[in-house]
Scaffold this active site. Sequence first.
Site, PDB file in Angstrom:
ATOM      1  N   GLU A 110      -0.717  -9.464  -0.891  1.00  0.00           N
ATOM      2  CA  GLU A 110      -2.134  -9.750  -0.588  1.00  0.00           C
ATOM      3  C   GLU A 110      -2.972  -9.763  -1.878  1.00  0.00           C
ATOM      4  O   GLU A 110      -3.824 -10.635  -2.070  1.00  0.00           O
ATOM      5  CB  GLU A 110      -2.651  -8.737   0.434  1.00  0.00           C
ATOM      6  CG  GLU A 110      -2.039  -8.934   1.824  1.00  0.00           C
ATOM      7  CD  GLU A 110      -2.312  -7.797   2.766  1.00  0.00           C
ATOM      8  OE1 GLU A 110      -2.823  -8.064   3.871  1.00  0.00           O
ATOM      9  OE2 GLU A 110      -2.024  -6.633   2.402  1.00  0.00           O
ATOM     10  N   GLU A 139       4.706  -5.358   6.928  1.00  0.00           N
ATOM     11  CA  GLU A 139       3.939  -4.317   7.629  1.00  0.00           C
ATOM     12  C   GLU A 139       4.399  -4.112   9.075  1.00  0.00           C
ATOM     13  O   GLU A 139       4.416  -2.997   9.584  1.00  0.00           O
ATOM     14  CB  GLU A 139       2.445  -4.687   7.627  1.00  0.00           C
ATOM     15  CG  GLU A 139       1.754  -4.538   6.280  1.00  0.00           C
ATOM     16  CD  GLU A 139       1.852  -5.787   5.403  1.00  0.00           C
ATOM     17  OE1 GLU A 139       1.097  -5.886   4.432  1.00  0.00           O
ATOM     18  OE2 GLU A 139       2.702  -6.645   5.676  1.00  0.00           O
ATOM     19  N   ALA A 182       0.849  -1.185   0.000  1.00  0.00           N
ATOM     20  CA  ALA A 182       0.000   0.000   0.000  1.00  0.00           C
ATOM     21  C   ALA A 182       0.886   1.236   0.000  1.00  0.00           C
ATOM     22  O   ALA A 182       2.044   1.172   0.399  1.00  0.00           O
ATOM     23  CB  ALA A 182      -0.874  -0.005   1.242  1.00  0.00           C
ATOM     24  N   GLY A 233       0.535  -5.181   0.740  1.00  0.00           N
ATOM     25  CA  GLY A 233      -0.680  -5.231  -0.079  1.00  0.00           C
ATOM     26  C   GLY A 233      -0.425  -5.859  -1.444  1.00  0.00           C
ATOM     27  O   GLY A 233      -1.341  -6.434  -2.053  1.00  0.00           O
TER      28      GLY A 233
HETATM   29  N1  T1G Z   1       4.585   3.476  -0.207  1.00  0.00           N
HETATM   30  C1  T1G Z   1       5.031   4.680  -0.632  1.00  0.00           C
HETATM   31  N2  T1G Z   1       6.300   4.916  -1.088  1.00  0.00           N
HETATM   32  C2  T1G Z   1       7.123   3.860  -1.125  1.00  0.00           C
HETATM   33  C3  T1G Z   1       6.722   2.567  -0.696  1.00  0.00           C
HETATM   34  C4  T1G Z   1       5.380   2.392  -0.238  1.00  0.00           C
HETATM   35  N3  T1G Z   1       4.912   1.201   0.157  1.00  0.00           N
HETATM   36  N4  T1G Z   1       7.771   1.733  -0.840  1.00  0.00           N
HETATM   37  C5  T1G Z   1       8.787   2.482  -1.334  1.00  0.00           C
HETATM   38  N5  T1G Z   1       8.406   3.742  -1.503  1.00  0.00           N
HETATM   39  C6  T1G Z   1       9.211   4.843  -2.054  1.00  0.00           C
HETATM   40  C7  T1G Z   1      10.387   5.227  -1.156  1.00  0.00           C
HETATM   41  O1  T1G Z   1      10.015   6.160  -0.201  1.00  0.00           O
HETATM   42  C8  T1G Z   1      11.369   5.810  -2.158  1.00  0.00           C
HETATM   43  O2  T1G Z   1      10.953   7.111  -2.464  1.00  0.00           O
HETATM   44  C9  T1G Z   1      11.130   4.955  -3.395  1.00  0.00           C
HETATM   45  O3  T1G Z   1       9.824   4.376  -3.241  1.00  0.00           O
HETATM   46  C10 T1G Z   1      12.118   3.846  -3.545  1.00  0.00           C
HETATM   47  O4  T1G Z   1      12.131   3.088  -2.364  1.00  0.00           O
HETATM   48  C11 T1G Z   1      -2.621  -3.198   2.967  1.00  0.00           C
HETATM   49  C12 T1G Z   1      -1.130  -1.899   4.865  1.00  0.00           C
HETATM   50  C13 T1G Z   1      10.229  -2.106  -2.070  1.00  0.00           C
HETATM   51  C14 T1G Z   1      12.136  -3.090  -0.882  1.00  0.00           C
HETATM   52  O5  T1G Z   1       6.514  -1.852   3.822  1.00  0.00           O
HETATM   53  O6  T1G Z   1      10.627  -2.026   1.605  1.00  0.00           O
HETATM   54  O7  T1G Z   1       0.914  -2.850   2.248  1.00  0.00           O
HETATM   55  O8  T1G Z   1      12.897   8.319  -1.585  1.00  0.00           O
HETATM   56  O9  T1G Z   1      14.480   3.688  -1.717  1.00  0.00           O
HETATM   57  O10 T1G Z   1      15.852   0.302  -1.697  1.00  0.00           O
HETATM   58  O11 T1G Z   1      -1.618  -4.859   4.191  1.00  0.00           O
HETATM   59  O12 T1G Z   1      11.023   0.400  -0.754  1.00  0.00           O
HETATM   60  O13 T1G Z   1      12.760   7.775  -3.973  1.00  0.00           O
HETATM   61  O14 T1G Z   1      11.202   9.473  -3.013  1.00  0.00           O
HETATM   62  O15 T1G Z   1      13.202   1.876  -0.471  1.00  0.00           O
HETATM   63  O16 T1G Z   1      14.938  -0.425  -3.946  1.00  0.00           O
HETATM   64  C15 T1G Z   1       4.015  -2.576   3.041  1.00  0.00           C
HETATM   65  C16 T1G Z   1       8.130  -0.767   1.684  1.00  0.00           C
HETATM   66  C17 T1G Z   1       3.211  -1.324   2.984  1.00  0.00           C
HETATM   67  C18 T1G Z   1       7.489  -2.057   1.665  1.00  0.00           C
HETATM   68  C19 T1G Z   1      12.476  -1.195  -2.491  1.00  0.00           C
HETATM   69  N6  T1G Z   1       5.167  -2.457   2.192  1.00  0.00           N
HETATM   70  N7  T1G Z   1       9.152  -0.597   0.686  1.00  0.00           N
HETATM   71  O17 T1G Z   1      13.649  -0.821  -1.831  1.00  0.00           O
HETATM   72  O18 T1G Z   1      13.963   1.508  -2.842  1.00  0.00           O
HETATM   73  S1  T1G Z   1       1.839  -1.399   4.082  1.00  0.00           S
HETATM   74  C20 T1G Z   1       6.357  -2.101   2.651  1.00  0.00           C
HETATM   75  C21 T1G Z   1      10.346  -1.211   0.754  1.00  0.00           C
HETATM   76  C22 T1G Z   1       0.744  -2.464   3.319  1.00  0.00           C
HETATM   77  C23 T1G Z   1      -1.344  -3.789   3.396  1.00  0.00           C
HETATM   78  C24 T1G Z   1      -0.436  -2.896   4.157  1.00  0.00           C
HETATM   79  C25 T1G Z   1      11.374  -0.824  -0.257  1.00  0.00           C
HETATM   80  C26 T1G Z   1      11.507  -1.823  -1.431  1.00  0.00           C
HETATM   81  P1  T1G Z   1      12.009   8.205  -2.772  1.00  0.00           P
HETATM   82  P2  T1G Z   1      13.527   2.573  -1.744  1.00  0.00           P
HETATM   83  P3  T1G Z   1      14.707   0.119  -2.626  1.00  0.00           P
END
Ligand code: T1G
Length: 691
Positions: free
Chosen positions: A108, A128, A66, A105
Site C-alpha cells: 500500500e 491481510e 503493518a 501495508g
Molecule cells: N508484523 C509483525 N511481525 C512480523 C510480520 C508483521 N507483519 N511479518 C513477519 N513478522 C515476524 C515473524 O513473526 C517472525 O518473528 C519474523 O518476522 C520472521 O517472519 C495496513 C493492516 C514476510 C513472507 O500478513 O507473511 O499490513 O518468529 O518467520 O518465513 O493494510 O513473515 O522471528 O520472532 O514468517 O521469511 C500484512 C506477514 C500485515 C505478512 C516472511 N502482512 N508476514 O516469511 O519469515 S497487515 C502480512 C509474512 C497489514 C495494512 C494491513 C512472512 C514473510 P520471529 P517469518 P519468512
Amino acid sequence: MEAGLPLVKTEQIGKVALLIIDNPPVNATSHALRAALKAALEAAIADPAAAAIVLIGAGRGFIAGADITEFERKREEPLNPANIAVMEQSPKPIIAAIHGHALGGGLELAMGCHYRVTTSDAKLGQPEVKIGITPGAGGTQRLPRLVGLKMALDMIVGGDPIDAKTALAYGLINEIIEGDLRAGAIAFAERVSDKRPLPRVRDLPAPAPPDADFFAAARAETAKRKPELNAPQACIDAVEAALLPIDDGLRREQEIFGGTVFSEQARALRYLFFAERDAAKVPGLAADTPIKTIASVGVIGGGTMGSAIAICCADAGLSVTLVEADKLALDRALATIRAHYDGAVKRGRLQSDEREKRLARLHGAMLLSDLRGADLIIEAVTEELALKGKIFTELGPIAKPDALLASNTSYLDLDLLAEASQRPEAVLGLHFFAPATVMRVMEVVRAAKSAPSTIATGMAFGRKIRKIAVTVGACDGFVGNRLLTQRGREVERLLAEGVAIEAIDRAMTEFGFPVGPCAAGDIAGLDISYRARKQRDRFWPLADAIVDAGRLGQKSGAGYYRYESGSRTPLPDPEAQRIIDAARGSDTRANLPSDAIALRILSAMINEGARLLDEGIAARASDIDVIWVYGYGFPAHRGGPMFYADLVGLPKIAERLSAAATRFGDDGLKPAPLLARLAAEGKTFHDWKRS
Ligand code: T1G
C-alpha cells in the site's frame, strides 16, 4: 532492532534522496517506523537537494506490512495512510524500490509512491485476508486502479502474492531492475525526476465493473469456498467501493477494515500467525545447537504414509531411497508416487520437466542395507511394535555413524525403538499427518535420550520439507492423538446417550471442522483406531460394534456412513445407527443442541491439552493449537482448542467438566490441575508459561 539505530536512514546520492527502511526482521511498519518514515519523507520533500526520493528496504525485503503485534490494541498515529498522504502531496517523484516481499501495508505504501521498481524475484501481495482482516491503507482502492478489478479481487480475497513479471504485466510496477536494485532505482529516479505531472495512483480513474453481476458472482463463489470466514466477504465489499470516487472509497475501506480488526476470527488468525512461528522455537534447545545436514533420506515402507513422505522429501530437493519388503510392494509404491506426480502435471500444478527431476531423486530398494548412506532414515511401516522394533534393531549397525533414525509411529513407544537401535541419542519421532503431502504440520517427537542436535535437525528437516514442525514429548499418542482419543471418547459417550451420528458430525461441521468425527473416522479407517484400542484394552462398545459388524469406513463401503462404490461422500445409513442402538440396548434419541455437543467434545480435548502442558509433553498451549489446526482440520478462524478455551473462558470449561465428571462418575473428566488452577486464578492458557 538495535537500540538507537535509526529505523529510516537517509542518504543523498546526487539529486536523489535514498530513504533506507531498516526494522528487522521484515521491516514491519511499527508505530516507531511509521513516525520515522513520516519525518524522513517530510525532510526529503523539503530538501532542495533532493529532486526525487527513493524508498528501499534493508535486509530481507521491502516491507512485510503493518506490525501485526500492534493489532491487539488501538494503533497510534501516524498510520500508513498518513504517510501515503504525505507522498501523494509531494511535488517530487517518489519511487518504491522493492526486493523480497512488499506485502499488505508495504504494497500500500508502494502504491502511494509515484513509481514502483522491483528486483526480478520480488513478491507483491495483500495477504491481510489470511489474518482475518481487509487491507486498511488504501490497497482495496489503489490496487484495482492499477491492475483492474479482477486481478485486484483475486489478490485481495485470495491473499497470495504475485511475482514481479506478473506485476509488470498488470501495470502494478513500472520496471524490473536486473542487477543492483539500489543503483538501478537511483538511475530510474534520475530519469523521472523532471517528469510531470507526477503519476499518482489516486488520480487514475475508478475501474469499470467488468459486468453487472461481477461482485454478486464473486460473493457467491467465495461463500461457496469459504462459507465460515468473514474477511473474504469484507474484502469484496471494500474492493467494490473502488467504483466510488477515491476519497469516498478510502473512507468506506476504513469502515470495513475497522470492522474486521478486532473480530474473533481476526484475533484467532493473528494468534495462529505467531503460534506457527513460535512453534519453531523449542524451549530449552539452544539457538546454536548443531544441525546436521540432511541431503539424503531413506524411507522404510511404501504404504500410504511412506510413499507420501517420500514425495515430500523429493519435492524438497532431497535424494530419497524407498525400501519395501518385496518387488511387488516396491513397484506398487513407486507407481503410487508416479501417479501422484502425473496427477499434479495434469492439474497444471507441476511442469512435466519438474516431475522428471523429482522422480529422478527417488530410488527404490528392497534391503535395509541400501540405506547405509542416508543422512536420515524414516521408518513408516504398519503400526506394529514388534515389526518396528526389528527394523530399528537392524538399522543400528547398518546406518552411517551420524545418521538420524526416525519413526513415523503415531502412538507406539519410541524409547523402546530407540533402545533397540543401540543409538538412542540419534532417534526421534517424525509424526506426519495423513495425507502427508497435504497436511502442513509434523510432530517432532523427543524420545527420552534424543540428543539436542537430533531434535534441532528434526526441526530443520521439517522446515526443509515445508512442514510446520512442532516438538513434543514422547508418550502414548504424543500431542495430537491424545486429544483425538479424548474426542473419540466423548463421541462414544454422546452416542451412548442416544445422540445421533449425524447430529454429532453436524455439530462439529457447524463449528467449522471440514468433516465431523464419525466421518473422519470413516476416512482414516475405523479398524486402525479399533486395533489401537484393543492394544490398550480400551473398551468403546459402540465404536467397536460398528467395526465388529465389518464396517471399516470408506475402504469397506460402510462405517458410520455408507458410501456408493467409488464415492467418498458419506451418506446417512440407518443400519449404522441400528447397530449402535442395539449395542447400547435402546433406540431412544437424545436431542442436544449443536453448540452443546461441540462444547462437550471440545472441553474433553481442552482438558487433555491441559494435562499435556502439565506433563511437559506440549511446551506451550499454542503448539497444541498449531497441531490441531494443521493436522486435524480444527478451524483456523477458531484459533485451535486451547485458544478457543481462552475465548469461552476457563471457568466455564472447568465447571462443565466437573459437572460431567460427577454425572458420568468418570474422574477422567475432572478438570486437569492446570485448568482448574488457571480457571481459579482468572488466567488463560495464553498467559501460561512453563516455569
Ligand atoms: N508484523 C509483525 N511481525 C512480523 C510480520 C508483521 N507483519 N511479518 C513477519 N513478522 C515476524 C515473524 O513473526 C517472525 O518473528 C519474523 O518476522 C520472521 O517472519 C495496513 C493492516 C514476510 C513472507 O500478513 O507473511 O499490513 O518468529 O518467520 O518465513 O493494510 O513473515 O522471528 O520472532 O514468517 O521469511 C500484512 C506477514 C500485515 C505478512 C516472511 N502482512 N508476514 O516469511 O519469515 S497487515 C502480512 C509474512 C497489514 C495494512 C494491513 C512472512 C514473510 P520471529 P517469518 P519468512
